[in-house]
Write a protein that holds these residues in place. Structure first.
Motif, PDB file in Angstrom:
ATOM      1  N   GLN A  23       0.833  -1.205   0.000  1.00 22.55           N
ATOM      2  CA  GLN A  23       0.000   0.000   0.000  1.00 22.55           C
ATOM      3  C   GLN A  23       0.869   1.258   0.000  1.00 22.55           C
ATOM      4  OE1 GLN A  23      -2.923  -0.145   3.186  1.00 22.55           O
ATOM      5  NE2 GLN A  23      -3.532  -2.244   2.666  1.00 22.55           N
ATOM      6  N   GLN A  24       1.955   1.183   0.722  1.00 23.62           N
ATOM      7  CA  GLN A  24       2.898   2.299   0.786  1.00 23.62           C
ATOM      8  C   GLN A  24       4.212   1.845   0.162  1.00 23.62           C
ATOM      9  OE1 GLN A  24       2.149   5.322   2.086  1.00 23.62           O
ATOM     10  NE2 GLN A  24       0.067   4.604   2.537  1.00 23.62           N
ATOM     11  N   PRO A  25       4.970   2.788  -0.406  1.00 22.52           N
ATOM     12  CA  PRO A  25       6.237   2.382  -1.038  1.00 22.52           C
ATOM     13  C   PRO A  25       7.243   1.781  -0.054  1.00 22.52           C
ATOM     14  CG  PRO A  25       5.965   4.791  -1.034  1.00 22.52           C
ATOM     15  CD  PRO A  25       4.659   4.215  -0.623  1.00 22.52           C
ATOM     16  N   THR A  26       7.005   2.001   1.244  1.00 23.95           N
ATOM     17  CA  THR A  26       7.917   1.445   2.258  1.00 23.95           C
ATOM     18  C   THR A  26       7.431   0.095   2.800  1.00 23.95           C
ATOM     19  OG1 THR A  26       6.766   2.857   3.833  1.00 23.95           O
ATOM     20  CG2 THR A  26       8.880   3.661   3.016  1.00 23.95           C
ATOM     21  N   ASP A  27       6.342  -0.410   2.245  1.00 20.70           N
ATOM     22  CA  ASP A  27       5.788  -1.698   2.702  1.00 20.70           C
ATOM     23  C   ASP A  27       6.540  -2.883   2.098  1.00 20.70           C
ATOM     24  OD1 ASP A  27       3.724  -0.449   4.060  1.00 20.70           O
ATOM     25  OD2 ASP A  27       2.182  -0.906   2.551  1.00 20.70           O
ATOM     26  N   ALA A  28       6.438  -3.997   2.803  1.00 27.85           N
ATOM     27  CA  ALA A  28       6.771  -5.292   2.193  1.00 27.85           C
ATOM     28  C   ALA A  28       5.606  -6.230   2.494  1.00 27.85           C
ATOM     29  CB  ALA A  28       8.067  -5.856   2.761  1.00 27.85           C
ATOM     30  N   VAL A  29       5.473  -7.267   1.682  1.00 26.89           N
ATOM     31  CA  VAL A  29       4.525  -8.334   2.013  1.00 26.89           C
ATOM     32  C   VAL A  29       5.358  -9.573   2.327  1.00 26.89           C
ATOM     33  CG1 VAL A  29       2.741  -9.878   1.120  1.00 26.89           C
ATOM     34  CG2 VAL A  29       2.610  -7.418   0.674  1.00 26.89           C
ATOM     35  N   VAL A  30       5.046 -10.169   3.458  1.00 28.11           N
ATOM     36  CA  VAL A  30       5.793 -11.333   3.936  1.00 28.11           C
ATOM     37  C   VAL A  30       4.856 -12.548   3.986  1.00 28.11           C
ATOM     38  CG1 VAL A  30       6.964 -12.339   5.948  1.00 28.11           C
ATOM     39  CG2 VAL A  30       7.465  -9.983   5.256  1.00 28.11           C
ATOM     40  N   ARG A  31       5.280 -13.625   3.375  1.00 28.51           N
ATOM     41  CA  ARG A  31       4.573 -14.896   3.548  1.00 28.51           C
ATOM     42  C   ARG A  31       5.054 -15.513   4.859  1.00 28.51           C
ATOM     43  NH1 ARG A  31       6.386 -19.965   2.264  1.00 28.51           N
ATOM     44  NH2 ARG A  31       7.925 -19.177   0.774  1.00 28.51           N
ATOM     45  N   ILE A  32       4.111 -15.798   5.732  1.00 30.87           N
ATOM     46  CA  ILE A  32       4.497 -16.234   7.083  1.00 30.87           C
ATOM     47  C   ILE A  32       4.802 -17.728   7.099  1.00 30.87           C
ATOM     48  CG2 ILE A  32       3.673 -16.461   9.467  1.00 30.87           C
ATOM     49  CD1 ILE A  32       2.159 -13.787   9.015  1.00 30.87           C
ATOM     50  N   GLY A  63       9.118 -15.120   8.243  1.00 33.67           N
ATOM     51  CA  GLY A  63       8.671 -15.618   6.943  1.00 33.67           C
ATOM     52  C   GLY A  63       9.559 -15.149   5.823  1.00 33.67           C
ATOM     53  N   ILE A  64       8.996 -15.195   4.607  1.00 37.41           N
ATOM     54  CA  ILE A  64       9.746 -14.915   3.386  1.00 37.41           C
ATOM     55  C   ILE A  64       9.174 -13.656   2.739  1.00 37.41           C
ATOM     56  CG2 ILE A  64      10.484 -15.858   1.169  1.00 37.41           C
ATOM     57  CD1 ILE A  64      11.234 -17.644   3.536  1.00 37.41           C
ATOM     58  N   PRO A 104       6.687   7.341  16.937  1.00 35.39           N
ATOM     59  CA  PRO A 104       5.428   8.023  16.622  1.00 35.39           C
ATOM     60  C   PRO A 104       4.784   7.533  15.331  1.00 35.39           C
ATOM     61  CG  PRO A 104       7.192   9.611  17.078  1.00 35.39           C
ATOM     62  CD  PRO A 104       7.833   8.266  16.971  1.00 35.39           C
ATOM     63  N   GLN A 105       5.611   7.004  14.403  1.00 35.60           N
ATOM     64  CA  GLN A 105       5.062   6.501  13.145  1.00 35.60           C
ATOM     65  C   GLN A 105       4.713   5.018  13.233  1.00 35.60           C
ATOM     66  OE1 GLN A 105       5.943   8.384   9.349  1.00 35.60           O
ATOM     67  NE2 GLN A 105       8.075   8.103   9.931  1.00 35.60           N
ATOM     68  N   GLY A 106       5.109   4.365  14.307  1.00 39.20           N
ATOM     69  CA  GLY A 106       4.958   2.915  14.393  1.00 39.20           C
ATOM     70  C   GLY A 106       3.597   2.486  14.911  1.00 39.20           C
ATOM     71  N   GLY A 107       3.420   1.188  15.038  1.00 38.36           N
ATOM     72  CA  GLY A 107       2.136   0.700  15.525  1.00 38.36           C
ATOM     73  C   GLY A 107       2.142  -0.791  15.774  1.00 38.36           C
ATOM     74  N   ARG A 108       0.981  -1.290  16.110  1.00 37.08           N
ATOM     75  CA  ARG A 108       0.839  -2.697  16.466  1.00 37.08           C
ATOM     76  C   ARG A 108       0.272  -3.496  15.297  1.00 37.08           C
ATOM     77  NH1 ARG A 108      -2.823  -3.654  20.488  1.00 37.08           N
ATOM     78  NH2 ARG A 108      -3.845  -1.648  20.210  1.00 37.08           N
ATOM     79  N   TRP A 109       0.574  -4.781  15.317  1.00 39.64           N
ATOM     80  CA  TRP A 109       0.016  -5.689  14.319  1.00 39.64           C
ATOM     81  C   TRP A 109      -1.467  -5.907  14.598  1.00 39.64           C
ATOM     82  CZ3 TRP A 109       3.299  -6.186  10.539  1.00 39.64           C
ATOM     83  CH2 TRP A 109       4.675  -6.120  10.807  1.00 39.64           C
ATOM     84  N   GLY A 110      -2.230  -6.078  13.510  1.00 41.59           N
ATOM     85  CA  GLY A 110      -3.629  -6.492  13.664  1.00 41.59           C
ATOM     86  C   GLY A 110      -4.610  -5.367  13.891  1.00 41.59           C
ATOM     87  N   VAL A 111      -4.145  -4.135  13.849  1.00 40.38           N
ATOM     88  CA  VAL A 111      -5.081  -3.007  14.006  1.00 40.38           C
ATOM     89  C   VAL A 111      -4.850  -1.988  12.885  1.00 40.38           C
ATOM     90  CG1 VAL A 111      -5.389  -3.234  16.505  1.00 40.38           C
ATOM     91  CG2 VAL A 111      -3.512  -1.828  15.630  1.00 40.38           C
ATOM     92  N   ASN A 112      -5.840  -1.159  12.678  1.00 35.36           N
ATOM     93  CA  ASN A 112      -5.752  -0.074  11.686  1.00 35.36           C
ATOM     94  C   ASN A 112      -5.305  -0.562  10.301  1.00 35.36           C
ATOM     95  OD1 ASN A 112      -6.427   1.767  13.721  1.00 35.36           O
ATOM     96  ND2 ASN A 112      -4.280   1.900  14.374  1.00 35.36           N
ATOM     97  N   ASP A 115      -2.132  -6.271   9.063  1.00 33.94           N
ATOM     98  CA  ASP A 115      -2.467  -7.664   9.361  1.00 33.94           C
ATOM     99  C   ASP A 115      -1.939  -8.104  10.723  1.00 33.94           C
ATOM    100  OD1 ASP A 115      -3.549  -8.356   6.622  1.00 33.94           O
ATOM    101  OD2 ASP A 115      -1.527  -7.668   6.095  1.00 33.94           O
ATOM    102  N   GLY A 116      -2.560  -9.134  11.257  1.00 36.84           N
ATOM    103  CA  GLY A 116      -2.012  -9.808  12.425  1.00 36.84           C
ATOM    104  C   GLY A 116      -0.960 -10.817  11.997  1.00 36.84           C
ATOM    105  N   GLY A 117      -0.288 -11.385  12.973  1.00 40.99           N
ATOM    106  CA  GLY A 117       0.808 -12.308  12.658  1.00 40.99           C
ATOM    107  C   GLY A 117       0.371 -13.766  12.579  1.00 40.99           C
ATOM    108  N   GLN A 118      -0.844 -14.063  13.032  1.00 44.38           N
ATOM    109  CA  GLN A 118      -1.318 -15.452  12.997  1.00 44.38           C
ATOM    110  C   GLN A 118      -2.155 -15.650  11.733  1.00 44.38           C
ATOM    111  OE1 GLN A 118      -3.261 -15.628  16.798  1.00 44.38           O
ATOM    112  NE2 GLN A 118      -1.318 -15.779  17.935  1.00 44.38           N
ATOM    113  N   GLY A 119      -1.478 -15.587  10.602  1.00 44.79           N
ATOM    114  CA  GLY A 119      -2.148 -15.767   9.317  1.00 44.79           C
ATOM    115  C   GLY A 119      -1.136 -16.282   8.319  1.00 44.79           C
ATOM    116  N   GLN A 120      -1.534 -16.273   7.052  1.00 43.18           N
ATOM    117  CA  GLN A 120      -0.632 -16.810   6.021  1.00 43.18           C
ATOM    118  C   GLN A 120       0.343 -15.772   5.497  1.00 43.18           C
ATOM    119  OE1 GLN A 120      -3.772 -18.570   3.482  1.00 43.18           O
ATOM    120  NE2 GLN A 120      -2.821 -20.543   3.957  1.00 43.18           N
ATOM    121  N   ALA A 121      -0.005 -14.495   5.688  1.00 43.20           N
ATOM    122  CA  ALA A 121       0.873 -13.440   5.171  1.00 43.20           C
ATOM    123  C   ALA A 121       0.557 -12.141   5.914  1.00 43.20           C
ATOM    124  CB  ALA A 121       0.663 -13.256   3.667  1.00 43.20           C
ATOM    125  N   ALA A 122       1.444 -11.174   5.741  1.00 45.17           N
ATOM    126  CA  ALA A 122       1.216  -9.877   6.376  1.00 45.17           C
ATOM    127  C   ALA A 122       1.860  -8.772   5.558  1.00 45.17           C
ATOM    128  CB  ALA A 122       1.779  -9.853   7.799  1.00 45.17           C
TER     129      ALA A 122
END
Lengths: 344, 344
Positions: A23-32, A63-64, A104-112, A115-122
């Motif tokens: 979604q953002q240029p600084t994102d990565a998608v990880v297969r868990i 993950g990868i 200040p820019q950071g946050g928690r998994w699974g909100v807003n 993705d959460g970490g108990q899934g297939q990817a994030a």
């Protein structure tokens, strides 16, 4: 993809959710590849009010890398990575000080929308800052050990570091859960000579002994305090790691800490007020610790795992597939399992 | 001799008591030249239930050694000495660590047959350990400054030291009493560049500015917190010295401390529970401090007084003779005086 959602106390489901994408240029998608259930996941598992907007669960995973945004420079698809239990830019003043949990820019998994970490990817925000590359293959036997960098080992280490544990110290660790046992590993790593583990679950305290605990005190409350004092010439220990988060445990901490000593607490407090008045003021007790900035410790701890000198993955005594994760929650909540690995 | 006794709240009397004499071979007897009233003396002054066993008051004094026991080796009659506000052997493990307030052999002035400091003389237990020789004459103009080593300066210094104040730091000091002002002196001595003093008594905060405060915030509570944040880019300060001891002050401390920061409290807490739950756990706040082991700091601080670089005696804005000490208590309690010197 499939992911873990909690709809209410004791109601954990695995359902289809939207596949993550950049979604953002600084994102990565990880297969868990590997995830787990945290002691802190059990608080909502015990108490969450029924909701139509279920919680996306999980905050520990490795993950990868599958995809990266245009501004991700340190990672590429195929990299094996671990994520700390909060994401952060890792460039701001707080992050540079090693307090990524306050980014200040950071946050928690699974909100807003993250993705959460108990899934297939994030989707991983600030991937360059958040993720740490692991120099192992996807099928390495060390993955469970390396997964502990995400939270539980880093949390135990935060307790030991903020308590100021050093060479030759005597340390009390309160709690024989996975965090307490990680506290034992960490205290030993920092040079503690004597580690008194307070816990009453034999299998867990046996693992604590394997990790370096020199004494085990199964008694609690006043009896437990008396026992620790008896072991320490009547004085208690200068360093106490409180790895539970309940009021009884913090009261016990003040009971076993030596005058002038430090209590570091890393169990998320399930109470608002700390009984810390005139008496402990006169004893010059320090209360420190807090939520662990795991990101700050990953590079420091990783070599000890890679060279086999610590084996923190031994806290995982059970493994489930993602579709069976509800049984993992149940097993941990019923204390059948110490900590449950999840293989998506 | 004459000494100060408290029979009830607002009932301070100067009466004849037994002259002190050597009881143990490690005792000395000191003729008191200068004493003072402490902010902590005002707690019983406000609240003591009437009693037939009056309290022997005072715990800050300097004077002349008059007599020594056979096992006192470092002092001789005629020496000018200052006493810290607790006495201690200064040889045990706690004392060697600089925590003389926890000396198992030590104790407080004015109880268990030990004289108080607001009198004409005092028997000093463990004189070699307790007393520190002052390299000045009995009529030195520096005596008021040197008297602050006994408690108030050492207490402010303990706050700054345990908060970890260092070169270039920004520090908030809460409280414009004599301890808070000593905290300002100490923060500056340790290299703080910016010192925000929270207090609303103009004469006191002006003295604070003279001691090194760079900003004064007269507002309290939410307004005061907002003002400190405004002065610090919205973040608060990493070091906070809580020099009051009331619950409002500790709440204010948590409000102004930056994430990852340290609150050191040296005002004796007039409450039992500290509101220090999940929110401040997530911010990694440390709460430290406690009763100051003044003895540990006297040698370190004295040179700064002798060379004139600090003038902590300026906190004394009033002087009474011993017979008029009740008026000194009244003046401090009514905030007419900041801190009252007593000349026996």
């Amino acid at each position: 993809m499939r992911a873990t959602l909690m709809y209410a106390a004791d109601d954990v489901r695995v359902e289809d959710v939207t596949d993550p994408k950049i979604q953002q240029p600084t994102d990565a998608v990880v297969r868990i590849v590997l995830s787990c259930v945290c002691g802190s996941d059990l608080w909502p598992y015990k108490s969450l009010e029924p909701t139509d907007a279920p919680r996306h669960m999980g905050h520990e995973f490795l993950g990868i890398v599958e995809d990266i945004g245009t501004e991700v420079h340190t990672l590429k698809p195929g990299d094996v990575v671990v994520a700390p239990f909060v994401w952060a830019d890792n460039t701001c003043a707080y992050c540079r000080e090693g307090l990524q949990t306050s980014c200040p820019q950071g946050g928690r998994w699974g909100v807003n929308g993250v993705d959460g970490g108990q899934g297939q990817a994030a989707r991983v925000p600030f991937a360059d800052g958040t993720l740490v590359k692991l120099p192992v293959a996807e099928d390495s036997e060390l993955l469970p050990d390396l997964l502990t960098l995400s939270d539980v080992l880093s949390t135990g280490y935060h307790a030991a570091r903020t308590a100021g544990v050093g060479r030759g110290d005597t340390v009390t660790v309160i709690g024989d859960g996975a965090v307490g046992l990680s506290g034992v590993i960490s205290a030993k790593l920092l040079g503690a000579e004597r580690i008194i583990l307070m816990g009453r679950h034999r299998a867990r305290t046996d693992l604590g002994r394997a990790f370096g605990a020199t004494d085990v005190v199964p008694e609690r409350g006043e009896q437990g305090i008396a026992r620790v004092k008896e072991l320490t010439g009547g004085e208690g220990t200068s360093k106490v790691l409180e790895c539970v988060g309940l009021k009884d445990a913090i009261v016990q901490s003040f009971g076993v800490v030596r005058d002038g000593g430090t209590i570091s607490r890393v169990g998320a407090p399930q109470f608002t007020d700390v009984p810390f008045g005139f008496g402990d003021f006169m004893r010059n007790i320090t209360l420190t610790g807090g939520v662990a900035p795991a990101r700050a410790y990953i590079e420091e701890l990783m070599p000890h795992i890679l060279d086999g000198s610590i084996r923190p993955g031994r806290v995982f005594d059970s493994t489930v597939g993602l579709e069976d994760i509800a049984d993992g929650y149940r097993a941990m909540n019923d204390r059948e399992a110490l900590k449950v690995l999840v293989r998506p």
